[in-house]
Design an enzyme around this catalytic site. Structure first.
Site, mmCIF file in Angstrom:
data_model
loop_
_atom_site.group_PDB
_atom_site.id
_atom_site.type_symbol
_atom_site.label_atom_id
_atom_site.label_comp_id
_atom_site.label_asym_id
_atom_site.label_seq_id
_atom_site.Cartn_x
_atom_site.Cartn_y
_atom_site.Cartn_z
ATOM 1 N N HIS A 59 -2.375 -7.702 7.757
ATOM 2 C CA HIS A 59 -1.886 -8.259 8.994
ATOM 3 C C HIS A 59 -0.628 -9.003 8.882
ATOM 4 C CE1 HIS A 59 -5.580 -7.322 11.151
ATOM 5 N NE2 HIS A 59 -6.135 -7.748 9.922
ATOM 6 N N ARG A 61 1.885 -9.721 10.604
ATOM 7 C CA ARG A 61 2.316 -10.706 11.832
ATOM 8 C C ARG A 61 3.501 -10.577 12.166
ATOM 9 N NH1 ARG A 61 -3.008 -11.454 12.315
ATOM 10 N NH2 ARG A 61 -4.052 -13.042 10.833
ATOM 11 N N ASN A 91 -3.065 -5.308 15.597
ATOM 12 C CA ASN A 91 -3.275 -6.266 16.350
ATOM 13 C C ASN A 91 -2.422 -7.696 16.367
ATOM 14 O OD1 ASN A 91 -4.068 -7.267 13.840
ATOM 15 N ND2 ASN A 91 -5.781 -8.485 14.533
ATOM 16 N N GLU A 142 -6.966 -1.280 12.661
ATOM 17 C CA GLU A 142 -8.411 -1.262 12.957
ATOM 18 C C GLU A 142 -8.878 -1.525 14.538
ATOM 19 O OE1 GLU A 142 -8.295 -5.956 11.343
ATOM 20 O OE2 GLU A 142 -10.491 -5.286 11.899
ATOM 21 N N HIS A 176 -13.537 -1.849 12.810
ATOM 22 C CA HIS A 176 -14.123 -3.308 12.530
ATOM 23 C C HIS A 176 -15.740 -3.257 13.435
ATOM 24 C CE1 HIS A 176 -13.336 -7.868 12.565
ATOM 25 N NE2 HIS A 176 -14.726 -7.627 12.810
ATOM 26 N N HIS A 222 -13.976 -3.588 5.713
ATOM 27 C CA HIS A 222 -14.323 -4.896 5.582
ATOM 28 C C HIS A 222 -15.797 -5.015 5.640
ATOM 29 C CE1 HIS A 222 -13.778 -5.872 9.752
ATOM 30 N NE2 HIS A 222 -12.384 -6.377 9.678
ATOM 31 N N ASP A 285 -7.622 -7.173 3.639
ATOM 32 C CA ASP A 285 -7.613 -7.876 5.210
ATOM 33 C C ASP A 285 -6.963 -9.151 5.115
ATOM 34 O OD1 ASP A 285 -8.250 -8.358 7.618
ATOM 35 O OD2 ASP A 285 -10.253 -8.934 7.667
HETATM 36 O O1 DOR Z 1 -10.770 -12.633 10.180
HETATM 37 C C1 DOR Z 1 -10.344 -11.867 10.383
HETATM 38 N N1 DOR Z 1 -9.096 -12.065 11.087
HETATM 39 N N2 DOR Z 1 -10.851 -10.432 10.815
HETATM 40 C C2 DOR Z 1 -10.139 -9.386 11.501
HETATM 41 O O2 DOR Z 1 -10.465 -8.431 11.581
HETATM 42 C C3 DOR Z 1 -8.925 -9.858 11.999
HETATM 43 C C4 DOR Z 1 -8.156 -10.848 11.504
HETATM 44 C C5 DOR Z 1 -6.858 -11.265 12.047
HETATM 45 O O3 DOR Z 1 -6.173 -10.823 12.717
HETATM 46 O O4 DOR Z 1 -6.675 -12.757 11.947
#
Ligand code: DOR
Length: 426
Positions: A59, A61, A91, A142, A176, A222, A285
């Site tokens: 991720h 960001r 996401n 995911e 997920h 995961h 992850d």
């Molecule tokens: O702990 C998590 N954080 N699991 C996820 O699947 C998403 C992730 C996030 O985007 O922070």
């Protein structure tokens, strides 16, 4: 790309014990045997030379979440940890659910990423899945069968329909799989493990498979227990934090250990590790959140653990300890993700993508100061690790002894775009 040799890796020990020089040209392995002329030469004698990793679950960001991470800091973390390809999850805020947003995300990465990358499409009831595929999404997900920190949850009926549509374009759905119960209140790591229980994860794996009527290709993100792994019939991904951390490592209200799916107890962790041979892919992850977010009230703290930079170092330290084989680590972090995603693989054979990381054989402890993520913390402080001294991408040195050099990152699009444009790599 030029086809003259760019670099020779001298005295590389292959799995079979054979020692060769590997000549790199045009971003690929050009020759394995005696080195062929070039001014750049690295003597790899005494070092582990490993095909660079593909981390298929990060991720990165950016945007309104840039305090946690952005493409520059996240990709620096990747390279410094021996990862040259990252697959970014959709996401983000807003999520990657239109071709326009996918295109914008690709542009952001093209400008700011130091490493190769791919971008996934979100999967919601409203996502135009076929258009996302045509626009170059690497995979779908995911996909949130249960809520997490960010990302829209999809219900059973819509998921079933989405799997049919993804199957029709020959895509991959990454899922997920969790169930979230309303009790007990989620006030600490022990209750987090109950709210998102091992049983719930197992049931979710089974439910997703039941909903997959036409045989869409599935990748389980995961998985955190042996039982879930044994129930899963698609490719199975496990994270370093589920392999190396357990509830016993944290105070109950320490949100730095809060992640979805949750860390489990030590017994469960050991059982998970016992399924090492069944695990197809290790991915981090990488889910950075700021220290401030993680320090507040446990129930409000976001879930997620950073890990793209520490994944290979932790695994390779276990190789040095003799707990797992080097070949199995290469399979799970480089060859298998390449195969599942359809990315040309990095490796030692002529024609392989010339991405490597070179590691010294002496492990040392991880400290936060050595890492590059903006979030500026790691739950692996003090864990033994091997970090690469040199990382090669596209046949050129992109990282050496803490310094980054001008990289030429490539966007690995999914097959939907490749089919339309005929674009291959490099
Ligand atoms: O702990 C998590 N954080 N699991 C996820 O699947 C998403 C992730 C996030 O985007 O922070």
């Amino acid at each position: 790309m030029d086809t003259l040799p760019t670099l020779v890796l001298g005295n590389v020990t292959l799995q079979a014990g054979r020692v060769v020089d590997i000549t790199l040209a045009g971003g690929r392995v050009a020759h394995a045997g005696a080195g062929q002329g070039t001014t750049e030469y690295i003597n790899c004698s005494g070092y582990l030379v490993v095909p660079a990793a593909i981390d298929m679950h990060v991720h990165m960001r950016g945007g309104t979440q840039s305090a946690k991470e952005d493409w520059k800091s996240g990709s620096m973390s990747a390279l410094a940890g021996g990862v040259t390809v990252v697959v970014d999850q959709p996401n983000t805020l807003p999520s990657i659910d239109t071709p326009q947003r996918l295109g914008d995300r690709v542009c952001d990465a093209q400008v700011n990423s130091l490493c190769h990358f791919a971008i996934n499409s979100s999967v919601t009831a409203k996502t135009p899945l076929e258009e996302m595929w045509q626009a170059g999404a690497m995979a779908f997900g995911e996909t949130f069968f249960a809520p997490s920190s960010y990302g829209d949850v999809i219900g059973d009926a819509h998921l079933s329909l989405a799997m049919d549509r993804i199957h029709a374009v020959d895509g991959l759905l990454t899922i997920h799989a969790e169930e979230v119960s309303k009790t007990p209140p989620d006030t600490g790591l022990l209750s987090h493990d109950q709210v998102r229980s091992p049983e719930g994860e197992f049931l979710a794996v089974k439910a997703v498979q039941r909903l997959n009527k036409r045989g869409c290709r599935l990748h389980f993100c995961h998985l955190s227990t042996k039982r879930s792994i044994d129930a899963a019939s698609g490719s199975v991904e496990v994270t370093p934090h589920h392999l190396f951390l357990s509830l016993e490592d944290f105070e109950n209200t320490d949100a730095f250990g809060k992640v979805n799916p949750p860390l489990r107890n030590e017994k469960e962790r050991k059982q998970l590790f016992s399924r090492w041979d069944r695990i197809d892919i290790i991915a981090s992850d990488h889910a950075p959140h700021t220290r401030a977010e993680k320090t507040g009230d446990f129930s409000r703290a976001p879930s997620g653990i950073p890990g793209v930079e520490t994944m290979m170092p932790l695994l390779l330290a276990r190789v040095i300890e003799g707990k797992i084989s080097l070949q199995s680590v290469i399979e799970k972090t480089s060859y298998k993700p390449a195969e599942v995603l359809g990315i040309p693989r990095a490796g030692f054979s002529v024609g392989d993508r010339a991405d490597f990381a070179i590691y010294p054989k002496i492990p040392g402890p991880i400290t936060t100061e050595m890492l590059h993520s903006k979030c500026d913390w790691t739950p692996f402080e003090g864990h033994m690790s091997l970090f690469p001294t040199t990382v090669i991408m596209g046949g050129k040195i992109v990282y050496q002894d803490g310094e980054f050099f001008t990289p030429e990152p490539h966007w690995f699009s999914g097959k939907g775009l490749i089919k339309n444009t005929g674009t291959t790599w490099p």
